[in-house]
Design a protein around this motif. Structure first.
Motif, short mmCIF file in Angstrom:
data_model
loop_
_atom_site.label_atom_id
_atom_site.label_comp_id
_atom_site.label_asym_id
_atom_site.label_seq_id
_atom_site.Cartn_x
_atom_site.Cartn_y
_atom_site.Cartn_z
N ARG A 65 48.65 40.96 47.79
CA ARG A 65 49.64 42.16 48.14
C ARG A 65 49.46 43.43 47.04
N GLN A 66 49.19 42.95 46.17
CA GLN A 66 49.39 44.05 44.96
C GLN A 66 48.13 45.27 45.13
N LEU A 67 46.84 44.60 45.43
CA LEU A 67 45.65 45.26 45.94
C LEU A 67 45.18 46.10 47.09
N LYS A 68 46.53 45.47 48.00
CA LYS A 68 46.29 46.05 49.13
C LYS A 68 45.00 46.07 49.91
N LEU A 69 43.95 44.79 49.34
CA LEU A 69 42.76 44.87 49.77
C LEU A 69 42.23 44.23 51.69
N GLU A 70 41.57 44.74 52.48
CA GLU A 70 41.18 45.02 54.04
C GLU A 70 40.27 43.42 53.97
N GLN A 71 40.73 43.18 54.91
CA GLN A 71 40.17 41.54 55.24
C GLN A 71 38.75 41.34 55.31
N THR A 72 38.61 42.81 55.13
CA THR A 72 36.72 42.97 55.40
C THR A 72 36.53 43.11 54.38
N GLN A 73 37.15 43.23 52.95
CA GLN A 73 36.05 43.43 51.98
C GLN A 73 36.71 41.94 51.42
N ILE A 74 37.76 41.56 51.56
CA ILE A 74 37.94 39.72 51.47
C ILE A 74 36.38 38.41 52.64
N VAL A 122 32.38 25.04 42.48
CA VAL A 122 33.42 25.83 43.18
C VAL A 122 32.72 27.52 42.52
N ARG A 123 33.17 28.71 42.90
CA ARG A 123 33.18 29.95 42.50
C ARG A 123 34.73 30.69 43.28
N LYS A 124 34.36 31.73 42.52
CA LYS A 124 35.31 32.42 41.61
C LYS A 124 35.28 33.87 42.65
N LEU A 125 36.07 34.40 43.13
CA LEU A 125 36.34 34.87 44.62
C LEU A 125 36.65 36.00 43.56
N GLY A 126 35.44 37.17 42.94
CA GLY A 126 36.63 38.42 42.79
C GLY A 126 36.85 40.05 43.23
N VAL A 127 37.98 40.19 42.41
CA VAL A 127 37.86 41.45 43.03
C VAL A 127 37.66 42.68 43.35
N PRO A 128 36.68 43.01 44.41
CA PRO A 128 35.51 44.25 44.83
C PRO A 128 36.17 45.32 42.99
N GLY A 129 34.76 45.04 42.87
CA GLY A 129 34.78 46.98 41.42
C GLY A 129 35.40 45.88 40.45
N HIS A 130 36.02 44.98 40.17
CA HIS A 130 36.69 44.68 39.34
C HIS A 130 36.38 42.90 39.05
N GLU A 131 34.83 42.67 39.45
CA GLU A 131 34.43 41.37 39.36
C GLU A 131 35.72 40.08 38.63
N GLU A 132 35.78 39.98 37.47
CA GLU A 132 35.82 39.44 37.10
C GLU A 132 37.41 39.46 36.41
N TYR A 133 38.15 39.63 37.91
CA TYR A 133 39.64 39.68 38.49
C TYR A 133 40.02 38.42 39.13
N ALA A 134 39.93 37.69 39.18
CA ALA A 134 40.02 36.78 40.33
C ALA A 134 41.11 36.97 41.45
#
Length: 217
Positions: A85-94, A55-67
């Motif tokens: 929702r909180q970070l308003k990430l683009e689908q391309t980033q995800i 299993v791999r964690k999907l880290g927030v771009p730029g803050h990879e320790e935060y899942a």
């Protein structure tokens, strides 16, 4: 600090799971990499077979320790919609994070397992083990994976975890064992004296010692 290292944590966790010793149709699955040395001690103490569930964690771009989620084999994906929702990430980033972690998942599968097939989980009792529970993202997708594989029962066992995460995951499994549930976790590594990253070489060495028939001395 509760544990000197992951091996010590596994020894403590084995005590909480002592009623499972030698039970038939039961397998211990570690979440690499940190969960492997913990699970190895449990498997050894209880005389149970040991394998891995990648299993791999999907880290927030730029803050990879935060899942923001997790991914497992078979294209199982869990995304934390609240975080997105909180970070308003683009689908391309995800999508970029998912593709990167999918490639790493494949690399580890080849490195750790080689030509050996994944264990058959249909109608088996599974114990999922990691070195701790923070957000629970990786464990959540691991639970989905073993349920999808037809496991008869699922137990989640960790040495330490966030109490709210433990409570949430307990509703998804037959049993959740966490000897040290913390209302203010502050990070899993905070509870270990030695929380150095487990290496690929260590994972491979441990897996070579334990085969499907149970712990080997």
């Amino acid at each position: 600090m509760l544990f000197t290292d992951r091996a010590h944590a596994g020894q403590e966790l084995a005590k909480a799971l002592s009623d499972l010793a030698g039970q038939p149709e039961l397998i211990v699955l570690a979440l690499p990499r940190g969960g492997v040395p913990v699970a190895a001690e449990v498997a050894k103490a209880l005389g149970l077979p040991l394998d891995i569930l990648l299993v791999r964690k999907l880290g927030v771009p730029g803050h990879e320790e935060y899942a923001m989620g997790a991914i497992a084999g078979g294209d199982l994906i869990f995304l934390n919609q609240q975080v997105l929702r909180q970070l308003k990430l683009e689908q391309t980033q995800i999508d970029a994070v998912i593709e990167r972690e999918r490639a790493e998942l494949h690399r580890r599968e080849q490195r750790y397992r080689g030509e050996r097939p994944s264990p058959e989980l249909n109608d088996r009792n599974v114990v999922l083990i990691d070195d701790g529970l923070a957000t629970g993202a990786t464990m959540r997708v691991a639970i989905r994976a073993v349920h999808q594989a037809g496991a008869r029962s699922v137990t989640v066992a960790v040495p330490v975890g966030a109490s709210d995460t433990c409570d949430e995951l307990a509703m998804l499994v037959d049993r959740l064992e966490c000897p040290y549930s913390q209302s203010d976790l502050g990070g899993v590594g905070y509870w270990y004296d030695d929380f150095a990253q487990t290496t690929d070489a260590q994972v491979i060495q441990i897996l070579q010692q334990y085969r499907a028939g149970g712990a080997s001395e």
